[in-house]
Design an enzyme around this catalytic site. Structure first.
Site, mmCIF file in Angstrom:
data_model
loop_
_atom_site.group_PDB
_atom_site.id
_atom_site.type_symbol
_atom_site.label_atom_id
_atom_site.label_comp_id
_atom_site.label_asym_id
_atom_site.label_seq_id
_atom_site.Cartn_x
_atom_site.Cartn_y
_atom_site.Cartn_z
ATOM 1 N N GLY A 12 4.826 16.563 8.226
ATOM 2 C CA GLY A 12 6.220 16.751 7.793
ATOM 3 C C GLY A 12 6.276 17.391 6.413
ATOM 4 N N GLU A 39 -10.694 13.314 2.488
ATOM 5 C CA GLU A 39 -10.100 12.001 2.180
ATOM 6 C C GLU A 39 -9.617 11.956 0.727
ATOM 7 O OE1 GLU A 39 -11.185 7.251 2.176
ATOM 8 O OE2 GLU A 39 -12.784 8.735 2.438
ATOM 9 N N ASP A 76 3.106 13.666 -4.321
ATOM 10 C CA ASP A 76 3.248 12.243 -4.030
ATOM 11 C C ASP A 76 4.716 11.885 -4.150
ATOM 12 O OD1 ASP A 76 1.355 9.941 -3.444
ATOM 13 O OD2 ASP A 76 2.784 9.059 -4.833
ATOM 14 N N ASP A 154 13.101 8.646 6.254
ATOM 15 C CA ASP A 154 14.238 9.537 6.544
ATOM 16 C C ASP A 154 15.356 8.873 7.364
ATOM 17 O OD1 ASP A 154 13.317 11.658 5.068
ATOM 18 O OD2 ASP A 154 12.469 12.753 6.757
#
Ligand code: IMP
Length: 194
Positions: A12, A39, A76, A154
């Site tokens: 997304g 990672e 972030d 959302d």
């Protein structure tokens, strides 16, 4: 132009960044090494900027360890709820995983003030320097889950600029992109790139 390698496993977010940077002539690609997203360890930190700094350090190390050309992009984000003193904040991913959307709605039961904001911090490392961009989107936590687009929180977040009761999950990517926290953070990056 060299690509912007977005270090994220979140499709997304990747689509939103493509939607934003594409028309500006930047090619956003997911940063993968040998077909895998490297990672990233999310540090315990009390603000998004420090989490983003840690992610960019890890991304820069990955970039120098592979022979990819380009700049790296990290981001972030978190949901900060007024009545819960900013909870879940920097721990949004963990809390969403543990209590889900229904858990957040339960915590909000009985509160008239449903004000909240998404915050995002994005950063680009071009091999020489890091630039940061921050963005906020104010809105409200809805009374129930609505919509099935988007991701994360959302379906329970209705942005105040919308002027209707719709949640981000009831909007197209383009509509969400008009006022989302991520758009604002990427916009700040774009202004510094020009
Ligand atoms: P992170 O930036 O991937 O660590 O995101 C923290 C948490 O916030 C994750 O659970 C995401 O799904 C959620 N989140 C981040 N950005 C958004 C957004 O634009 N909409 C809804 N949830 C989001």
């Amino acid at each position: 132009m060299e690509p912007l390698l977005f270090l994220t496993g979140n499709s997304g977010k990747l689509e939103e960044a493509r939607h934003f940077f594409g028309p500006l002539g930047y090619q956003v690609e997911q940063f993968v090494i040998d077909g895998e997203v490297p990672e990233v360890i999310e540090p315990q930190a009390d603000n998004l900027r420090n989490v983003t700094q840690s992610k960019i350090n890890q991304a820069a190390a990955y970039l120098s360890s592979c022979n990819r050309k380009g700049s790296v992009l990290v981001e972030d984000a978190g949901l900060f709820i007024d009545e819960l003193n900013g909870f879940p904040g920097v721990n949004s991913a963990l809390i969403l995983e543990q209590i889900g959307l229904s858990g957040i709605l339960n915590l909000m039961k009985g509160f008239n003030n449903r004000g909240a904001e998404f915050r995002a911090c994005a950063a680009i490392w071009d091999g020489n320097q890091v630039i940061f961009g921050e963005g906020v989107c104010r809105g409200e936590i809805t009374e129930e889950v609505r919509g099935d687009s988007g991701f994360g929180f959302d379906p329970i977040f209705s942005p105040e600029e919308e002027g209707t009761e719709r949640t981000f999950a009831q909007m197209s990517r383009a509509e969400k992109g008009e006022f989302s926290h991520r758009r604002n953070a990427l916009n700040s990056l774009k202004n510094q790139l020009e």
